[in-house]
Scaffold this active site. Structure first.
Site, PDB file in Angstrom:
ATOM      1  N   LYS A 106     -31.630 -15.239  -0.205  1.00 42.62           N
ATOM      2  CA  LYS A 106     -30.490 -15.364   0.709  1.00 42.62           C
ATOM      3  C   LYS A 106     -29.184 -14.863   0.072  1.00 42.62           C
ATOM      4  O   LYS A 106     -29.082 -14.750  -1.153  1.00 42.62           O
ATOM      5  CB  LYS A 106     -30.383 -16.816   1.166  1.00 42.62           C
ATOM      6  CG  LYS A 106     -31.611 -17.243   1.976  1.00 42.62           C
ATOM      7  CD  LYS A 106     -31.414 -18.581   2.659  1.00 42.62           C
ATOM      8  CE  LYS A 106     -32.615 -18.896   3.545  1.00 42.62           C
ATOM      9  NZ  LYS A 106     -32.412 -20.136   4.322  1.00 42.62           N
ATOM     10  N   TYR A 139     -33.938 -15.414  13.308  1.00 44.69           N
ATOM     11  CA  TYR A 139     -33.958 -16.882  13.374  1.00 44.69           C
ATOM     12  C   TYR A 139     -33.951 -17.405  14.820  1.00 44.69           C
ATOM     13  O   TYR A 139     -33.636 -18.572  15.042  1.00 44.69           O
ATOM     14  CB  TYR A 139     -32.769 -17.455  12.591  1.00 44.69           C
ATOM     15  CG  TYR A 139     -32.992 -17.459  11.083  1.00 44.69           C
ATOM     16  CD1 TYR A 139     -33.957 -18.279  10.506  1.00 44.69           C
ATOM     17  CD2 TYR A 139     -32.239 -16.651  10.245  1.00 44.69           C
ATOM     18  CE1 TYR A 139     -34.170 -18.293   9.135  1.00 44.69           C
ATOM     19  CE2 TYR A 139     -32.448 -16.660   8.861  1.00 44.69           C
ATOM     20  CZ  TYR A 139     -33.420 -17.489   8.328  1.00 44.69           C
ATOM     21  OH  TYR A 139     -33.626 -17.519   6.969  1.00 44.69           O
ATOM     22  N   ASN A 172     -30.436 -22.373   0.707  1.00 43.75           N
ATOM     23  CA  ASN A 172     -31.557 -22.912  -0.064  1.00 43.75           C
ATOM     24  C   ASN A 172     -32.274 -21.793  -0.828  1.00 43.75           C
ATOM     25  O   ASN A 172     -33.473 -21.850  -1.060  1.00 43.75           O
ATOM     26  CB  ASN A 172     -32.508 -23.695   0.849  1.00 43.75           C
ATOM     27  CG  ASN A 172     -32.999 -22.887   2.025  1.00 43.75           C
ATOM     28  OD1 ASN A 172     -32.586 -21.745   2.218  1.00 43.75           O
ATOM     29  ND2 ASN A 172     -33.889 -23.455   2.818  1.00 43.75           N
ATOM     30  N   HIS A 207     -35.906 -17.836   1.859  1.00 46.23           N
ATOM     31  CA  HIS A 207     -36.717 -18.135   3.048  1.00 46.23           C
ATOM     32  C   HIS A 207     -38.175 -17.884   2.679  1.00 46.23           C
ATOM     33  O   HIS A 207     -38.467 -16.988   1.876  1.00 46.23           O
ATOM     34  CB  HIS A 207     -36.311 -17.204   4.199  1.00 46.23           C
ATOM     35  CG  HIS A 207     -37.300 -17.225   5.322  1.00 46.23           C
ATOM     36  ND1 HIS A 207     -37.356 -18.250   6.241  1.00 46.23           N
ATOM     37  CD2 HIS A 207     -38.309 -16.364   5.643  1.00 46.23           C
ATOM     38  CE1 HIS A 207     -38.348 -18.011   7.081  1.00 46.23           C
ATOM     39  NE2 HIS A 207     -38.936 -16.878   6.750  1.00 46.23           N
ATOM     40  N   GLU A 267     -42.838 -11.499  10.413  1.00 49.47           N
ATOM     41  CA  GLU A 267     -41.615 -11.356   9.618  1.00 49.47           C
ATOM     42  C   GLU A 267     -41.691 -10.128   8.709  1.00 49.47           C
ATOM     43  O   GLU A 267     -40.697  -9.415   8.532  1.00 49.47           O
ATOM     44  CB  GLU A 267     -41.375 -12.637   8.810  1.00 49.47           C
ATOM     45  CG  GLU A 267     -41.021 -13.803   9.708  1.00 49.47           C
ATOM     46  CD  GLU A 267     -40.943 -15.150   9.011  1.00 49.47           C
ATOM     47  OE1 GLU A 267     -40.649 -16.146   9.687  1.00 49.47           O
ATOM     48  OE2 GLU A 267     -41.168 -15.217   7.774  1.00 49.47           O
TER      49      GLU A 267
HETATM   50  P1  CMP Z   1     -35.414 -21.010   6.122  1.00 51.40           P
HETATM   51  O1  CMP Z   1     -36.674 -21.151   5.358  1.00 51.40           O
HETATM   52  O2  CMP Z   1     -34.657 -19.727   5.999  1.00 51.40           O
HETATM   53  O3  CMP Z   1     -35.723 -21.256   7.673  1.00 51.40           O
HETATM   54  C1  CMP Z   1     -34.778 -21.741   8.578  1.00 51.40           C
HETATM   55  C2  CMP Z   1     -33.504 -22.148   7.897  1.00 51.40           C
HETATM   56  O4  CMP Z   1     -32.681 -23.011   8.642  1.00 51.40           O
HETATM   57  C3  CMP Z   1     -33.851 -22.987   6.672  1.00 51.40           C
HETATM   58  O5  CMP Z   1     -34.425 -22.187   5.679  1.00 51.40           O
HETATM   59  C4  CMP Z   1     -32.523 -23.590   6.331  1.00 51.40           C
HETATM   60  O6  CMP Z   1     -31.703 -22.747   5.534  1.00 51.40           O
HETATM   61  C5  CMP Z   1     -31.907 -23.731   7.709  1.00 51.40           C
HETATM   62  N1  CMP Z   1     -31.902 -25.136   8.115  1.00 51.40           N
HETATM   63  C6  CMP Z   1     -32.952 -25.882   8.432  1.00 51.40           C
HETATM   64  N2  CMP Z   1     -32.578 -27.146   8.753  1.00 51.40           N
HETATM   65  C7  CMP Z   1     -31.226 -27.151   8.628  1.00 51.40           C
HETATM   66  C8  CMP Z   1     -30.238 -28.145   8.813  1.00 51.40           C
HETATM   67  N3  CMP Z   1     -30.568 -29.389   9.199  1.00 51.40           N
HETATM   68  N4  CMP Z   1     -28.954 -27.818   8.600  1.00 51.40           N
HETATM   69  C9  CMP Z   1     -28.628 -26.554   8.212  1.00 51.40           C
HETATM   70  N5  CMP Z   1     -29.528 -25.565   8.027  1.00 51.40           N
HETATM   71  C10 CMP Z   1     -30.811 -25.861   8.224  1.00 51.40           C
END
Ligand code: CMP
Length: 139
Positions: free
Chosen positions: A11, A51, A114, A117, A128
């Site tokens: 990310k 997304y 985080n 992905h 994807e």
């Molecule tokens: P990712 O694996 O990229 O898939 C969806 C993304 O949504 C996830 O990682 C997080 O970065 C984001 N996400 C999921 N839940 C939350 C939340 N409660 N608040 C903010 N971001 C979220």
């Protein structure tokens, strides 16, 4: 039988903070082969589409803005049981809940940032991968 590919993105904040090398090292040291890799800047439209499944969620707009705030590294990874093996390597979505030594625990700073992905199913891994790499269109 479980599939052999998964899709990941490093990310924008992890790319900005020069953590891509360490993250790719961890991936390769865990036995994944790189099938495709590129640095790419997602437009707002492309991030929205990627997304789309989360579009009703309260975090969607912020997530799309974040994911289009700078380049990401998109990659297709190969290993037996790739989706589950990669989810084990990266840890829980929220870095605060991710197991010690996982990529999200080591490099993530918030649930939105985080670090990476990872696909959540074989079907999504193919979709994807094809979203970013045309050679996976008909895999
Ligand atoms: P990712 O694996 O990229 O898939 C969806 C993304 O949504 C996830 O990682 C997080 O970065 C984001 N996400 C999921 N839940 C939350 C939340 N409660 N608040 C903010 N971001 C979220």
């Amino acid at each position: 039988m479980a599939g052999t590919i998964t899709f990941t993105m490093i990310k924008p904040e992890a790319v900005r903070n020069l953590q891509s090398g360490k993250i790719l090292d961890a991936i390769i040291n865990s036995g994944f082969s790189l099938r495709a890799l590129k640095l790419v800047s997602l437009s707002h439209e492309k991030a929205s589409k990627f997304y789309e499944i989360h579009k009703e969620r309260p975090f969607y707009n912020d997530l799309v803005a974040f994911m289009s705030s700078g380049p990401v590294i998109a990659a297709v990874l190969e290993k037996d049981n790739a989706v589950n093996a990669y989810r084990d390597l990266i840890g829980a979505t929220n870095p605060a809940e991710a197991a010690t030594g996982t990529i999200r625990q080591l490099f993530g700073t918030s649930i939105q940032n985080n670090a990476v992905h990872g696909s959540d199913s074989d079907e999504n891994a193919i979709m994807e991968a094809a979203f970013f790499f045309s050679e996976f269109d008909r895999v």
